[in-house]
Design an enzyme around this catalytic site. Structure first.
Site, PDB file in Angstrom:
ATOM      1  N   SER A   1       6.211   7.849 -21.038  1.00 42.16           N
ATOM      2  CA  SER A   1       7.315   6.889 -21.080  1.00 42.16           C
ATOM      3  C   SER A   1       6.862   5.470 -20.754  1.00 42.16           C
ATOM      4  O   SER A   1       7.594   4.515 -21.011  1.00 42.16           O
ATOM      5  CB  SER A   1       8.418   7.298 -20.098  1.00 42.16           C
TER       6      SER A   1
ATOM      7  N   THR B   1      14.550  18.533 -21.930  1.00 45.15           N
ATOM      8  CA  THR B   1      13.237  18.256 -22.508  1.00 45.15           C
ATOM      9  C   THR B   1      13.399  17.673 -23.908  1.00 45.15           C
ATOM     10  O   THR B   1      12.698  16.731 -24.295  1.00 45.15           O
ATOM     11  CB  THR B   1      12.392  19.537 -22.556  1.00 45.15           C
TER      12      THR B   1
ATOM     13  N   GLU C   1       6.018  24.552  -9.787  1.00 46.51           N
ATOM     14  CA  GLU C   1       4.641  24.066  -9.893  1.00 46.51           C
ATOM     15  C   GLU C   1       4.314  23.650 -11.327  1.00 46.51           C
ATOM     16  O   GLU C   1       3.629  22.653 -11.560  1.00 46.51           O
ATOM     17  CB  GLU C   1       3.675  25.160  -9.409  1.00 46.51           C
TER      18      GLU C   1
ATOM     19  N   TYR D   1       6.315  22.362 -13.410  1.00 45.83           N
ATOM     20  CA  TYR D   1       6.914  21.043 -13.655  1.00 45.83           C
ATOM     21  C   TYR D   1       6.232  19.967 -12.841  1.00 45.83           C
ATOM     22  O   TYR D   1       6.210  18.804 -13.231  1.00 45.83           O
ATOM     23  CB  TYR D   1       8.420  21.091 -13.411  1.00 45.83           C
TER      24      TYR D   1
ATOM     25  N   TRP E   1      -5.400  33.716 -11.198  1.00 48.29           N
ATOM     26  CA  TRP E   1      -4.966  32.624 -10.317  1.00 48.29           C
ATOM     27  C   TRP E   1      -3.601  32.935  -9.712  1.00 48.29           C
ATOM     28  O   TRP E   1      -3.232  32.349  -8.702  1.00 48.29           O
ATOM     29  CB  TRP E   1      -4.965  31.283 -11.055  1.00 48.29           C
TER      30      TRP E   1
ATOM     31  N   HIS F   1       7.017  28.404 -10.678  1.00 48.93           N
ATOM     32  CA  HIS F   1       7.652  27.698 -11.772  1.00 48.93           C
ATOM     33  C   HIS F   1       7.872  26.224 -11.511  1.00 48.93           C
ATOM     34  O   HIS F   1       7.503  25.407 -12.349  1.00 48.93           O
ATOM     35  CB  HIS F   1       8.895  28.391 -12.322  1.00 48.93           C
TER      36      HIS F   1
ATOM     37  N   SER G   1      -2.793  19.421   1.764  1.00 49.77           N
ATOM     38  CA  SER G   1      -3.113  18.171   1.075  1.00 49.77           C
ATOM     39  C   SER G   1      -1.971  17.735   0.165  1.00 49.77           C
ATOM     40  O   SER G   1      -1.547  16.581   0.196  1.00 49.77           O
ATOM     41  CB  SER G   1      -4.393  18.356   0.272  1.00 49.77           C
ATOM     42  N   SER G   2      -1.460  18.688  -0.626  1.00 46.07           N
ATOM     43  CA  SER G   2      -0.383  18.337  -1.559  1.00 46.07           C
ATOM     44  C   SER G   2       0.864  17.883  -0.822  1.00 46.07           C
ATOM     45  O   SER G   2       1.527  16.939  -1.240  1.00 46.07           O
ATOM     46  CB  SER G   2       0.001  19.541  -2.416  1.00 46.07           C
TER      47      SER G   2
ATOM     48  N   ASP H   1       0.877  -1.168   0.000  1.00 42.98           N
ATOM     49  CA  ASP H   1       0.000   0.000   0.000  1.00 42.98           C
ATOM     50  C   ASP H   1       0.914   1.217   0.000  1.00 42.98           C
ATOM     51  O   ASP H   1       2.118   1.084  -0.171  1.00 42.98           O
ATOM     52  CB  ASP H   1      -0.910   0.009   1.251  1.00 42.98           C
TER      53      ASP H   1
ATOM     54  N   HIS I   1      11.558  34.460 -15.209  1.00 42.13           N
ATOM     55  CA  HIS I   1      11.192  34.634 -16.626  1.00 42.13           C
ATOM     56  C   HIS I   1       9.703  34.958 -16.771  1.00 42.13           C
ATOM     57  O   HIS I   1       9.260  35.302 -17.855  1.00 42.13           O
ATOM     58  CB  HIS I   1      11.607  33.424 -17.477  1.00 42.13           C
ATOM     59  N   HIS I   2       8.947  34.834 -15.666  1.00 46.11           N
ATOM     60  CA  HIS I   2       7.556  35.289 -15.704  1.00 46.11           C
ATOM     61  C   HIS I   2       7.464  36.798 -15.487  1.00 46.11           C
ATOM     62  O   HIS I   2       6.377  37.343 -15.500  1.00 46.11           O
ATOM     63  CB  HIS I   2       6.746  34.586 -14.608  1.00 46.11           C
TER      64      HIS I   2
ATOM     65  N   LYS J   1      14.182  14.077 -23.818  1.00 47.63           N
ATOM     66  CA  LYS J   1      12.995  13.240 -23.615  1.00 47.63           C
ATOM     67  C   LYS J   1      12.244  13.014 -24.922  1.00 47.63           C
ATOM     68  O   LYS J   1      11.918  11.878 -25.265  1.00 47.63           O
ATOM     69  CB  LYS J   1      12.056  13.905 -22.598  1.00 47.63           C
TER      70      LYS J   1
END
Lengths: 292, 527
Positions: free
Chosen positions: B270, B330, B257, B259, B143, B255, B171-172, B107, B304-305, B333
């Site tokens: 994959s 990336t 977040e 990912y 948001w 940021h 929770s997270s 479990d 960069h935001h 991948k």
């Protein structure tokens, strides 16, 4: 199969998590309303919901921990289970470190960047001329650009004594731990009690310092960036000390009941880790908020 | 990776508790996984309904259906629900279901806490949704809740917003601790690190990111709360603070977040691509290293935001180059997925179709991300629909498509029945066409200068927006087919075998379908 493995204990159904979820709902919804009611002086039920939430939460904690302690005492937990708990607690402390990092980050940003820019640093010369030409950057920030004045909390005196008290409590807790490991129960009890008393003294002195700040220094939560970071950092730290002390208090009661062995004492270990973590946070806090 | 299960003896007595208590009190990772997934689906439709309101309002220029303030609440809550209520819980649900089965664990490591981390989530969103009905309305500051929109200029519901975000964060964090401890401590003997399925690897790294950044989000919402209600001035220059500070702290969370919402998707793709290409994953080790480097770099790119917010040139350069560096792992991948398919014996069942669409469309989203990373170009793109197009390509055709692919891929394992392949293909093609009608033209209106988050627009954007809205409605309707597939599959259908897919490998395919209520009470031996 050449090797047998101990069975990992998967608990049966438990009512406590859903009780805890209801508690958190009452706390969050209550607090969300209460904050508005208090600051806007409106009547409402937020405060009652918040209080009810805490009551349910405490009920849940008692029930949940009773289950866990009973299971532990009846030998259901393997060494692997113990590792799960230890790792879980360690990662929880990592998340707590990151929570404090957010506030330390704000402090560093404010001191190094925001104040410099407000006084015309980088390429902000014109902004400075137009907005607050009389503003002087300094730390502690005794006069905000908007004109709120305050006095600084000195690093010597009470805060220094408090630092010594908290550091000492970490040392006594360590001796309590060695007492537990060497099965010297009286050393364990005395040292744990001393730790608790030192923790309580620290909290008492913090309250005294807050009263002093508000009454004599004019240093309040609303007195600009210095007051913000001072009260939020010391305040969240104080909450964590309170929580750590409550945990240690329950550990102390369990010690009195004869719980924990030199080999198995996860609850003690977790409480001790938490206490040491809170201590390290204080050291950073003392250096960056009071001294430098 | 070859794995052999030698011990099934405990799996026959399969007693489940019945009634509502089963779900309220459960400590079973499969029950909790199911609840997470169902919850995510419900939130996906609630958040989707809000998107429909937005698209209906934008169907024509001028004000049609809603007040600007309500429009703002819709964009805000749509974002919050999709990020925290749909995508993240869906991934956590998949982690709950699959990770213990993939690593041979009985479990999750901390089953009761697992239940707690699920059940606080519906309450958090209940609070958020209730805040919409408060006088003055719900959160309307986007948001990203930039200060001073969320402090000086926000409504009374801000406190509810803050506390509901706190609960989502708790929770997270608890969910992440559970995942990380399960992977560290409950792997079956022989399941070494470099034998772990990639879904487990990507989730391990995701859990680490969650533990590192969710507390920072908690910190920043707390500062918003004290700034708004208790007179602090973290984000107010008059008190010595700085609104830019908000953006730094928020994006330090924000940021990674991003990912958090895509790394598990990489793990899913994959898993799926090798199965339907009938070849082992190309470059397994490089996938692990690429995922880790993406995670590490994610801590160094937050500003960069904020290029248009203003920062010293050295800072802008640093963040620009770090951001572009992320394209390298990336790219590794994407290359590996393509190389896995190279000369494979491919078939094109629904999970594979969604995975293939993921690879192509996520790459488009990645490329527009590279465009946005270029500081001087970003000055032009910032806060236009180009940005909206970018992050919907990575989140909808990226994260959401991967979740749908995962659902089709593992549904037979969960329910014991094959889903309706024909209906699934309809779902795929309708989604694929409509989602591109919806988001692709946004690139053009964005480049032409249409700002995001505004309920009205200049006349020259009218045709494009009508087209986009039609795409949006079609995409929303297409998801009803998905619900039909799910319901049909849960109620019956062709019996699934244990392996389900001809090319599937891994521990989860060696237990019967549907997976027994308790799997691996004693750990399997992995050779």
């Amino acid at each position: 199969m050449s090797k047998t493995y101990e069975k990992y204990y998967v608990p049966a159904q438990s009512p406590w998590p859903i009780v805890g979820a209801v508690a958190l709902f009452l706390i969050a919804f209550g607090a969300g309303n209460y904050v508005n009611e208090v600051t806007r002086q409106q009547p409402g039920y937020g405060g009652y919901m918040l209080a009810a939430g805490f009551v349910v939460l405490i009920f849940m904690l008692f029930g949940w921990f009773k289950n866990v302690i009973d299971e532990s005492m009846s030998g259901l937990y393997s060494a692997q289970m113990d590792r799960s708990f230890r790792q879980g607690m360690s990662w929880f402390i990592v998340s707590e470190v990151m929570f404090f990092m957010a506030f330390f980050g704000a402090l560093f940003y404010g001191r190094v960047i925001a104040l410099d820019w407000l006084s015309g640093g980088s390429n902000n010369a014109m902004t400075f001329e137009i907005l607050w030409p009389s503003f002087e950057a300094m730390w502690p920030l005794l006069k905000t650009p908007g004109g709120i004045e305050t006095q600084a909390m000195p690093a010597t005196g009470l805060p220094m004594i408090n630092t010594a008290i908290l550091l000492l409590s970490s040392v006594t807790l360590h001796f309590a731990h060695t007492g537990l490991e060497q099965n010297k129960r009286s050393q364990l009890k005395i040292m744990l009690l001393v730790t608790l008393l030192l923790g309580a003294t620290f909290l008492g002195l913090q309250v005294y310092e807050y009263i002093h700040a508000y009454r004599d220094l004019g240093l309040t939560l609303a007195s600009g960036f210095y007051g913000n970071t001072f009260f939020l950092l010391t305040g969240f730290h104080g909450m964590h000390v309170t929580l750590g002390a409550i945990i240690l208090l329950f550990v102390f009661f369990r010690v009195l009941k004869g719980h924990f062995t030199p080999e198995k004492h996860f609850a003690f270990q977790a409480a001790a880790w938490y206490w040491h973590f809170v201590d390290v946070v204080w050291l950073c806090l003392y250096v960056f908020v009071y001294v430098i | 990776m070859s794995a052999v299960v030698t011990d099934h003896e405990h799996e026959h007595h399969d007693h489940k508790p019945s009634g509502i208590k089963r779900w309220l009190y459960t400590t079973n990772h499969k029950d909790i996984g199911t609840m997470y997934l169902v919850f995510a689906l419900i939130m996906f439709f609630i958040g989707g309904a809000m998107a429909m309101v937005i698209r209906a309002e934008l169907f024509q220029p001028g004000m049609q259906f809603v007040e600007p303030n309500f429009f703002n609440q819709m964009t805000t809550v749509h974002g919050l629900i999709m990020v925290f209520g749909a995508v993240m819980p869906a991934f956590t649900g998949l982690a709950n279901w699959m990770i213990p089965m993939m690593i041979g664990a009985p479990d999750m490591a901390l089953p009761r806490m697992n239940n707690w981390s699920f059940w606080i989530l519906p309450f958090a969103f209940l609070i958020l949704l209730m805040s919409l009905f408060m006088p003055g309305g719900g959160p309307n500051f986007g948001w990203t809740f930039y200060a001073p929109l969320s402090t000086t200029y926000s409504g009374d519901s801000t406190a509810l917003f803050v506390f509901s975000v706190h609960i989502m964060g708790i929770s997270s964090i608890m969910g992440a601790i559970n995942v990380i401890v399960t992977i560290f401590n409950l792997r079956a003997p022989g399941m070494t690190w470099m034998k772990m399925p990639l879904f487990v690897w990507t989730w391990l790294i995701t859990a680490f990111l969650l533990i590192m950044v969710m507390p920072v989000l908690a910190g920043v919402v707390t500062m918003v709360l004290t700034d708004k209600y208790f007179g602090t001035s973290f984000f107010d220059a008059a008190g010595g603070g700085d609104p830019v500070l908000f953006q730094h702290i928020f994006w330090f969370f924000g940021h990674p977040e991003v990912y958090i919402m895509i790394l598990p998707a990489f793990g899913i793709v994959s898993s799926i691509v090798p199965t339907f290409a009938r070849k082992p994953l190309f470059g397994y080790a490089s996938m692990v290293y690429a995922t880790s480097s993406i995670a590490l770099l994610s801590f160094l790119v937050w500003a960069h935001h904020m290029f248009t917010t203003g920062m010293p040139v050295a800072g802008a350069l640093f963040f620009m180059y770090c951001t572009m560096l992320i394209a390298v792992p990336t790219g590794v991948k994407v290359f590996n997925w393509v190389a896995t398919m190279w000369r494979g014996a491919m078939t094109f069942e629904v999970p594979m179709m969604f995975a293939l669409a993921f690879i192509v469309l996520f790459t488009i989203g990645g490329f527009s991300g590279l465009m946005l990373a270029i500081t001087p170009a970003d000055f032009q793109y910032h806060d236009t629909y180009f940005v909206v197009a970018h992050f919907h390509y990575v989140l909808v055709t990226g994260a959401v498509f991967s979740i749908i692919a995962a659902a089709y891929y593992w549904l037979p394992k969960w329910t014991g029945h094959m889903y309706d392949e024909k209906l699934g293909q309809w779902h795929f093609w309708c989604s694929l066409i409509s989602v591109n009608m919806l988001f692709f033209p946004m690139h053009f209106v964005g480049l032409a200068g249409m700002p995001r988050r505004i309920p009205d627009y200049a006349l020259q954007f009218a045709d494009f927006n009508a087209f986009i809205s039609i795409g949006g409605f079609l995409f929303g309707a297409s998801q009803l087919i998905f619900v039909a597939v799910l319901v049909k599959c849960a109620r019956g259908g062709e019996k699934a075998t244990a392996q389900v897919w001809e090319g599937a490998e891994g521990l989860e395919w060696e237990v019967p379908s549907p997976a027994p209520y308790h799997t691996f009470e004693t750990p399997p031996v992995i050779k």
